[in-house]
Design a protein around this motif. Structure first.
Motif, PDB file in Angstrom:
ATOM      1  N   ILE A 266       8.862 -11.907  -9.420  1.00 24.89           N
ATOM      2  CA  ILE A 266       8.719 -11.366  -7.863  1.00 24.89           C
ATOM      3  C   ILE A 266       8.772  -9.377  -7.591  1.00 24.89           C
ATOM      4  N   ALA A 267      10.200  -9.111  -8.900  1.00 23.16           N
ATOM      5  CA  ALA A 267      10.521  -7.345  -8.609  1.00 23.16           C
ATOM      6  C   ALA A 267       9.876  -7.140  -8.872  1.00 23.16           C
ATOM      7  N   THR A 268       8.940  -7.343  -9.969  1.00 22.81           N
ATOM      8  CA  THR A 268       7.899  -6.132 -10.196  1.00 22.81           C
ATOM      9  C   THR A 268       6.104  -6.297  -9.830  1.00 22.81           C
ATOM     10  N   LEU A 269       6.543  -7.538  -9.270  1.00 19.71           N
ATOM     11  CA  LEU A 269       4.859  -7.480  -8.857  1.00 19.71           C
ATOM     12  C   LEU A 269       5.393  -6.877  -7.444  1.00 19.71           C
ATOM     13  N   GLU A 270       6.361  -6.448  -6.398  1.00 18.50           N
ATOM     14  CA  GLU A 270       6.428  -5.877  -5.597  1.00 18.50           C
ATOM     15  C   GLU A 270       6.951  -4.622  -5.688  1.00 18.50           C
ATOM     16  N   ALA A 271       7.465  -4.014  -6.868  1.00 20.44           N
ATOM     17  CA  ALA A 271       7.333  -2.422  -7.165  1.00 20.44           C
ATOM     18  C   ALA A 271       5.858  -2.597  -7.619  1.00 20.44           C
ATOM     19  N   GLN A 272       5.014  -3.372  -7.618  1.00 19.43           N
ATOM     20  CA  GLN A 272       3.506  -2.386  -7.398  1.00 19.43           C
ATOM     21  C   GLN A 272       2.980  -2.290  -6.238  1.00 19.43           C
ATOM     22  N   GLY A 273       3.389  -2.742  -5.483  1.00 13.29           N
ATOM     23  CA  GLY A 273       3.474  -2.610  -3.559  1.00 13.29           C
ATOM     24  C   GLY A 273       1.796  -4.113  -3.061  1.00 13.29           C
ATOM     25  N   LYS A 274       2.347  -5.105  -3.997  1.00 17.72           N
ATOM     26  CA  LYS A 274       2.152  -5.687  -3.817  1.00 17.72           C
ATOM     27  C   LYS A 274       2.405  -7.003  -2.636  1.00 17.72           C
TER      28      LYS A 274
ATOM     29  N   ALA B  68       0.109 -12.839  -6.029  1.00 21.21           N
ATOM     30  CA  ALA B  68       0.270 -11.771  -5.509  1.00 21.21           C
ATOM     31  C   ALA B  68      -1.740 -11.212  -4.759  1.00 21.21           C
ATOM     32  N   LEU B  69      -1.069 -10.010  -3.618  1.00 21.35           N
ATOM     33  CA  LEU B  69      -1.777  -9.533  -2.699  1.00 21.35           C
ATOM     34  C   LEU B  69      -1.831  -8.302  -2.237  1.00 21.35           C
ATOM     35  N   ARG B  70      -2.799  -7.272  -2.005  1.00 20.08           N
ATOM     36  CA  ARG B  70      -2.526  -6.148  -2.206  1.00 20.08           C
ATOM     37  C   ARG B  70      -4.305  -5.650  -1.252  1.00 20.08           C
ATOM     38  N   ASP B  71      -3.466  -4.524  -0.596  1.00 22.34           N
ATOM     39  CA  ASP B  71      -5.028  -4.000   0.150  1.00 22.34           C
ATOM     40  C   ASP B  71      -5.825  -2.720  -0.605  1.00 22.34           C
ATOM     41  N   GLU B  72      -6.073  -3.331  -1.270  1.00 20.37           N
ATOM     42  CA  GLU B  72      -6.308  -1.917  -2.663  1.00 20.37           C
ATOM     43  C   GLU B  72      -7.639  -1.141  -1.596  1.00 20.37           C
ATOM     44  N   PRO B  73      -7.373   0.280  -2.710  1.00 23.23           N
ATOM     45  CA  PRO B  73      -7.957   1.097  -2.343  1.00 23.23           C
ATOM     46  C   PRO B  73      -9.824   1.090  -1.984  1.00 23.23           C
ATOM     47  N   ARG B  74     -10.157   1.374  -0.929  1.00 21.53           N
ATOM     48  CA  ARG B  74     -11.912   1.599  -1.479  1.00 21.53           C
ATOM     49  C   ARG B  74     -12.325   1.875  -1.843  1.00 21.53           C
ATOM     50  N   GLU B  75     -13.968   1.456  -2.903  1.00 22.74           N
ATOM     51  CA  GLU B  75     -14.664   1.766  -3.952  1.00 22.74           C
ATOM     52  C   GLU B  75     -14.657   3.093  -4.011  1.00 22.74           C
ATOM     53  N   ASP B  76     -15.349   3.879  -3.338  1.00 23.26           N
ATOM     54  CA  ASP B  76     -15.327   4.990  -3.455  1.00 23.26           C
ATOM     55  C   ASP B  76     -13.612   6.494  -2.893  1.00 23.26           C
ATOM     56  N   ALA B  77     -13.009   5.269  -2.656  1.00 24.01           N
ATOM     57  CA  ALA B  77     -11.876   5.773  -2.186  1.00 24.01           C
ATOM     58  C   ALA B  77     -11.077   7.238  -3.120  1.00 24.01           C
ATOM     59  N   LEU B  78     -11.399   7.049  -5.016  1.00 24.01           N
ATOM     60  CA  LEU B  78     -10.555   8.368  -5.172  1.00 24.01           C
ATOM     61  C   LEU B  78     -11.779   9.109  -5.337  1.00 24.01           C
ATOM     62  N   ARG B  79     -13.483   8.672  -6.105  1.00 23.53           N
ATOM     63  CA  ARG B  79     -14.314   9.770  -6.061  1.00 23.53           C
ATOM     64  C   ARG B  79     -14.745  10.605  -4.958  1.00 23.53           C
ATOM     65  N   GLY B  80     -14.358  10.171  -3.328  1.00 23.76           N
ATOM     66  CA  GLY B  80     -14.334  10.189  -2.211  1.00 23.76           C
ATOM     67  C   GLY B  80     -13.310  11.970  -2.184  1.00 23.76           C
ATOM     68  N   LEU B  81     -12.128  11.508  -2.666  1.00 24.29           N
ATOM     69  CA  LEU B  81     -11.090  12.854  -3.356  1.00 24.29           C
ATOM     70  C   LEU B  81     -10.979  13.526  -4.201  1.00 24.29           C
ATOM     71  N   GLN B  82     -11.978  13.001  -4.961  1.00 26.03           N
ATOM     72  CA  GLN B  82     -12.175  14.347  -5.968  1.00 26.03           C
ATOM     73  C   GLN B  82     -12.962  15.112  -5.371  1.00 26.03           C
TER      74      GLN B  82
END
Length: 717
Positions: free
Chosen positions: A509-517, A533-547
């Protein structure tokens, strides 16, 4: 058009037919500003509209405004039957200016034919050609003079042509009048082209809809739809309204609204927008917004308001032209009077040079250079789902040095998604954990419950068992009987209340929560069966948009109200500097601190109510199109596609537009400077002066329209 004495609440926008150039704008603005009940006027030849504001405590008098505009030779169009550009889409030869070109050209050709056939006629054929072509020009000059505006291109042309006749240069006067008519006609064609590209937005929504009454469809006007009604949309039809799908599923082509090239799958409960295209399924849609408030209407309103708001560079050029025109008239008088008094130059020659100088001096090209480019840039943005509320916003976007972005709903999708399903029991499997957890979460409305249910349906179809005796454990989780087994699904923080302590489970549990899940733990009795485990994932184009922002030289920073651990995980994945656990006022304070440190201009991107203070504090606030109404209203711009890369696209479009503006200004001033000098020195004559003036005007307009073909490929590369 109404002739009754009525009043109109300020501010208001009127459609005006016949405005084709910067000179037209100045005449209308000058005349209306003199009315006591008008405080501010902004006329746009590109959109064919006039926006007026009344002083405090007064009301705009519609009848007097219309009569003033009509007296200048233009016509106010009834809003109820007009769409932008609709009234001026006739071919050029059917327009008044087109007919003037044909008549002037025919008379000029006839004059030259008569000159060669009967030389004894002298200059009378050219005089006749000049007078006939000059009549409408003199009329417009007189109308403007009555309104207190003597410095118009029509007045300069009238003086020049009549002066040329007076010094026996009739042939040149006739050529000048014809070329002026051609230039005005070309300006009208270019302006109409710009208006047609803008008005195409209003044609996206179909005129009729299939209204369902007692289950039977009946065709009605789309404009008559009201929230709560239901419509049927067949495959191939455009959506007539904003709404929510009640039954059916289909692929929806949303490119007409937001430029997204890939159709989106839509099912029951999902939102659809007016103007989009239903591709392959019959849908029953409940109307959620009236016609005047749907997506297309809001886009059109934003674009029109944006085009009415002049960019700072445009306001500067307007002020420049106000002083420039009288100054040039003064110089022309000096050119006419001084040389014969101090030299042997003949009066006829000095007057000729002065008249030619008046023609070249008109700043039409300079005045139209900026609004034409800005309007084209705003239109391109709107077609690609990038809404900017004015030329000032468009200009400022290109200057941004730092952009602050919210996390949830901006850099991330805003909804949690299942990332792992693990079994912690020796006799179980991940599929069992998912199946049993989904059964417990059936019917729950919590975002995590919805995410688990949706994921289970994707993986298992309809094979989810039925839960018996389902009950909520307030603030902790859910419980119930599934397949005869008593089960509990809880948050890890309540695990020890229902299950035996296990170092192995707690370590995982601690490992997964440390990953922001976020985690949901499945328990049977005192035994831990597994976890999801669930997480609000980055948008598909988030990294491309920031670049893309980085390539444009813009620094991106994440400001979020979420917990610091989740923010740090997302920031690490995206390679972005970040701050978490910020209240709305903290975000606004960060923006103000950066501004005080000289790190601006600052842009702020967000989608929620908590982003509104920071959106308002930033030089440019940008709202995600899926955001709250508060965010959309507070922001200066909006991303209808909900794509992070749209931020870089906005900035790149702004810079391209400003390059276009600078090119236009350079062309306009360059032409003026060159031919002012050559005309004053007697190197070029009247007809060259007119060709230079009208040619420059058409050239900068066409250059601005070139922006309509702008492509967003390789942003910042």
């Amino acid at each position: 058009m109404s002739n009754t004495t009525s009043t109109t609440a300020a501010p208001t926008t009127l459609r005006v037919q016949g405005m084709d150039c910067g000179g037209c704008e100045r005449k209308v603005e000058s005349a209306l500003t003199r009315l006591s009940h008008v405080e501010h006027v902004s006329a746009s030849s590109v959109t064919g509209s006039v926006r007026l504001t009344a002083p405090p405590g007064k009301t705009l008098q519609r009848a007097e405004i219309e009569s003033t505009i009509n007296a200048l030779g233009y016509q106010v169009i009834d809003e109820s039957v007009a769409t932008p550009g609709a009234k001026e889409s006739a071919p050029w030869w059917r327009t008044p200016k087109g007919r003037l070109v044909l008549v002037s050209g025919a008379l000029l050709a006839l004059a030259w034919a008569l000159k060669f056939a009967w030389p004894s006629l002298g200059t009378w054929p050219f005089v006749a050609a000049t007078v006939v072509g000059l009549v409408p020009i003199v009329q417009r000059a007189g109308q403007a003079l009555k309104m207190g505006n003597p410095f118009t291109i029509e007045m300069l042309m009238s003086i020049a042509a009549l002066g040329a006749l007076a010094i026996n240069a009739a042939a040149e006067a006739a050529v000048v009048v014809f070329l002026f008519a051609v230039g005005e006609m070309l300006e009208g064609v270019a302006a109409a082209q710009a208006r047609r590209s803008i008005s195409a937005l209003s044609q996206l929504t179909p005129s009729t809809a299939r209204l369902l009454e007692q289950g039977e469809p009946r065709e009605v006007a789309a404009a008559s739809l009201v929230p709560g009604q239901r419509v049927q949309v067949r495959p191939g039809d455009r959506l007539p309204c904003d709404g929510s799908i009640i039954s059916g599923h289909s692929s929806i082509d949303e490119s007409p609204v937001n430029g997204e090239s890939v159709p989106r799958e839509k099912a029951e409960g999902e939102a659809v927008f007016a103007g989009t295209v239903n591709l392959d399924g019959v849908l029953e849609v409940e109307v959620t917004r009236s016609a005047e408030n749907n997506t297309i209407a809001r886009v059109i309103q934003l674009v029109e308001e944006a085009q009415a708001a002049k960019a700072p560079v445009a306001r500067f050029i307007d002020r420049f032209a106000f002083y420039y025109m009288p100054a040039v008239v003064g110089v022309a008088l000096l050119v006419a009077v001084v040389p014969p008094l101090v030299s042997t130059m003949l009066w006829s020659e000095s007057i000729y040079r002065a008249l030619a100088l008046l023609l070249i001096a008109c700043p039409c090209a300079l005045v139209i250079s900026t609004p034409a480019a800005v309007a084209a840039g705003l239109s391109v943005g709107a077609r690609h789902g990038l809404l900017m509320k004015g030329g000032a916003v468009l200009e400022q976007l290109g200057k941004l040095k730092r952009v602050a972005l919210d996390k949830t709903g901006t850099l991330t999708a805003g909804t949690p998604a299942v990332t792992e399903v693990e079994s912690l029991a020796a006799d179980g499997s991940a599929a069992d954990v998912l199946r049993l957890a989904a059964a417990l979460e059936q019917g729950a409305s919590h975002p995590l419950a919805i995410a688990i249910s949706d994921y289970a349906r994707q993986q298992m179809g309809e094979k989810i068992p039925i839960v018996q005796g389902a009950r909520a454990l307030a603030g902790q989780g859910v419980a119930g009987q599934v397949e005869g087994r008593e089960l509990i699904l809880v948050s890890p923080r309540y695990l020890q209340r229902f299950s035996q302590r296990s170092d192995e489970v707690e370590a995982r549990i601690a490992t997964l929560e440390a990953q922001g899940k976020s985690l949901a733990v499945l328990i049977e009795g005192e035994r831990t069966l597994g976890l999801i485990a669930l997480r609000d994932e980055p948008r598909e184009d988030a990294l491309r948009g920031l670049q893309a922002l980085e390539r444009l030289g813009v620094q991106a920073i994440m400001l979020s109200g979420d917990n610091a651990r989740s923010v740090a995980v997302i920031a690490e994945r995206l390679g972005i500097e970040a701050e978490g656990e910020l209240m709305p006022e903290d975000k606004a304070q960060r923006v103000r601190q950066w501004q005080a440190q000289g790190l601006g201009p600052i842009g702020k991107v967000g989608d929620g109510i908590n982003d509104a203070p920071a959106l308002a504090a930033a030089e440019v606030g940008i709202a995600m199109g899926s955001g709250t109404d508060v965010a959309l209203e507070t922001a200066d711009a909006a991303l209808l596609k909900n794509r992070v890369s749209g931020i870089a696209e906005m900035i790149a479009l702004s810079r391209a537009t400003m390059r276009n503006v600078k090119t236009n200004v350079a062309l306009a001033l360059g032409f003026k400077a060159l031919f002012l000098v050559s005309t004053a020195l007697g190197i070029t004559g009247m007809w060259v002066a007119v060709m230079a003036d009208t040619g420059a005007t058409v050239l900068v307009t066409l250059n601005a329209l070139h922006l309509l073909r702008y492509r967003f490929n390789d942003i910042g590369a």
